[in-house]
Design a protein around this motif. Structure first.
Motif, PDB file in Angstrom:
ATOM      1  N   SER A  52      -2.010  24.044  29.010  1.00  0.00           N
ATOM      2  CA  SER A  52      -1.522  24.981  28.913  1.00  0.00           C
ATOM      3  C   SER A  52      -0.556  23.890  29.056  1.00  0.00           C
ATOM      4  O   SER A  52       0.946  23.588  28.718  1.00  0.00           O
ATOM      5  N   LYS A  64       0.094  21.832  25.834  1.00  0.00           N
ATOM      6  CA  LYS A  64       1.195  22.413  24.414  1.00  0.00           C
ATOM      7  C   LYS A  64       2.383  22.375  25.523  1.00  0.00           C
ATOM      8  O   LYS A  64       3.121  22.127  24.322  1.00  0.00           O
ATOM      9  N   MET A  65       2.765  22.430  26.468  1.00  0.00           N
ATOM     10  CA  MET A  65       4.362  22.378  26.819  1.00  0.00           C
ATOM     11  C   MET A  65       4.643  20.906  26.795  1.00  0.00           C
ATOM     12  O   MET A  65       5.826  20.848  25.890  1.00  0.00           O
ATOM     13  N   GLU A 108       3.651  18.407  24.647  1.00  0.00           N
ATOM     14  CA  GLU A 108       3.849  18.790  22.990  1.00  0.00           C
ATOM     15  C   GLU A 108       4.737  19.370  21.715  1.00  0.00           C
ATOM     16  O   GLU A 108       5.081  19.133  21.119  1.00  0.00           O
ATOM     17  N   GLU A 109       5.361  20.245  22.610  1.00  0.00           N
ATOM     18  CA  GLU A 109       6.370  21.816  22.062  1.00  0.00           C
ATOM     19  C   GLU A 109       7.505  20.398  22.195  1.00  0.00           C
ATOM     20  O   GLU A 109       8.641  21.166  21.713  1.00  0.00           O
ATOM     21  N   GLN A 110       7.256  19.523  23.309  1.00  0.00           N
ATOM     22  CA  GLN A 110       9.229  18.842  23.407  1.00  0.00           C
ATOM     23  C   GLN A 110       8.593  17.139  22.996  1.00  0.00           C
ATOM     24  O   GLN A 110       9.503  16.584  23.320  1.00  0.00           O
ATOM     25  N   GLY A 111       7.844  17.345  22.325  1.00  0.00           N
ATOM     26  CA  GLY A 111       7.298  15.956  21.040  1.00  0.00           C
ATOM     27  C   GLY A 111       6.624  14.761  21.544  1.00  0.00           C
ATOM     28  O   GLY A 111       6.580  14.403  20.764  1.00  0.00           O
ATOM     29  N   GLN A 115       2.940  13.043  22.596  1.00  0.00           N
ATOM     30  CA  GLN A 115       1.713  13.481  22.080  1.00  0.00           C
ATOM     31  C   GLN A 115       0.777  13.696  23.327  1.00  0.00           C
ATOM     32  O   GLN A 115       0.899  12.771  24.802  1.00  0.00           O
ATOM     33  N   ILE A 133       7.279  24.160  34.092  1.00  0.00           N
ATOM     34  CA  ILE A 133       7.993  24.010  32.385  1.00  0.00           C
ATOM     35  C   ILE A 133       9.981  23.315  32.842  1.00  0.00           C
ATOM     36  O   ILE A 133      10.167  22.865  31.463  1.00  0.00           O
ATOM     37  N   LYS A 165      10.222  20.178  30.168  1.00  0.00           N
ATOM     38  CA  LYS A 165      11.543  19.921  29.399  1.00  0.00           C
ATOM     39  C   LYS A 165      12.376  18.814  29.763  1.00  0.00           C
ATOM     40  O   LYS A 165      13.458  17.896  28.762  1.00  0.00           O
TER      41      LYS A 165
END
Ligand code: FMN
Length: 137
Positions: free
Chosen positions: A20, A23-24, A26-29, A31, A130, A134
């Motif tokens: 998880s 994934k978080m 990666e969601e922020q761009g 690798q 989180i 971010k």
């Protein structure tokens, strides 16, 4: 950023938390590569811009909490980290004691700059993590 997450998990909770987290990121761009400590190559992991090391909490629930032996050995094997950024994390049920500061100290002994310490009661990263993900540039 190139991020490496390495975890020790006995029954899957820490593995899920690590996935998880990945994934978080990666969601922020970013690798991100997520690996169990038994599969990870310290030389490769030590090249990441951010190194995240996690373990399940092993202890007597209220005292003697520590990361797994494999986790601490892996940290020592990382060698000179030359001011690279690092994060420590764990999953737990009741209390983590000094486990995270000890993991952080071991990474700092290798020259890392530890920028986060996170503990999750279960498999889900919390709001503190989180916000951290971010805020990472
Ligand atoms: C032998 C053993 C010792 C544990 N000791 C502690 C402890 O000292 N403190 C705590 O909060 N949780 C303790 N736990 C609970 C686990 O750390 C927790 O359930 C964790 O999320 C399991 O992660 P995993 O599924 O990745 O193995 C212990 C579990 C086991 C099996």
């Amino acid at each position: 950023m190139n991020i490496a997450i390495v975890y020790a998990s006995r029954t899957g909770t820490t593995a899920k938390a690590a996935e998880s987290m990945g994934k978080m990121f990666e969601e922020q761009g970013h690798q991100c590569r997520v690996q169990a400590v038994a599969d990870a190559d310290p030389a490769e992991v030590s090249q990441a811009d951010l190194i995240c090391i996690g373990s399940w909490t092993k202890g007597l629930y209220f005292i003697f909490q520590h990361a797994t032996r494999d986790t601490m050995r892996f940290i020592r094997q990382l060698g000179d980290l030359n001011r690279r950024l690092a994060v420590v994390f764990c999953t737990f049920k009741l209390a983590t004691g000094k486990m995270l500061p000890r993991m952080a100290k071991a990474l700092e002994a290798n020259g890392a700059e530890v920028v986060g310490q996170f503990q999750f009661r279960g498999a889900h990263p919390d709001d503190k993590f989180i916000s951290f993900a971010k805020s990472l540039l």
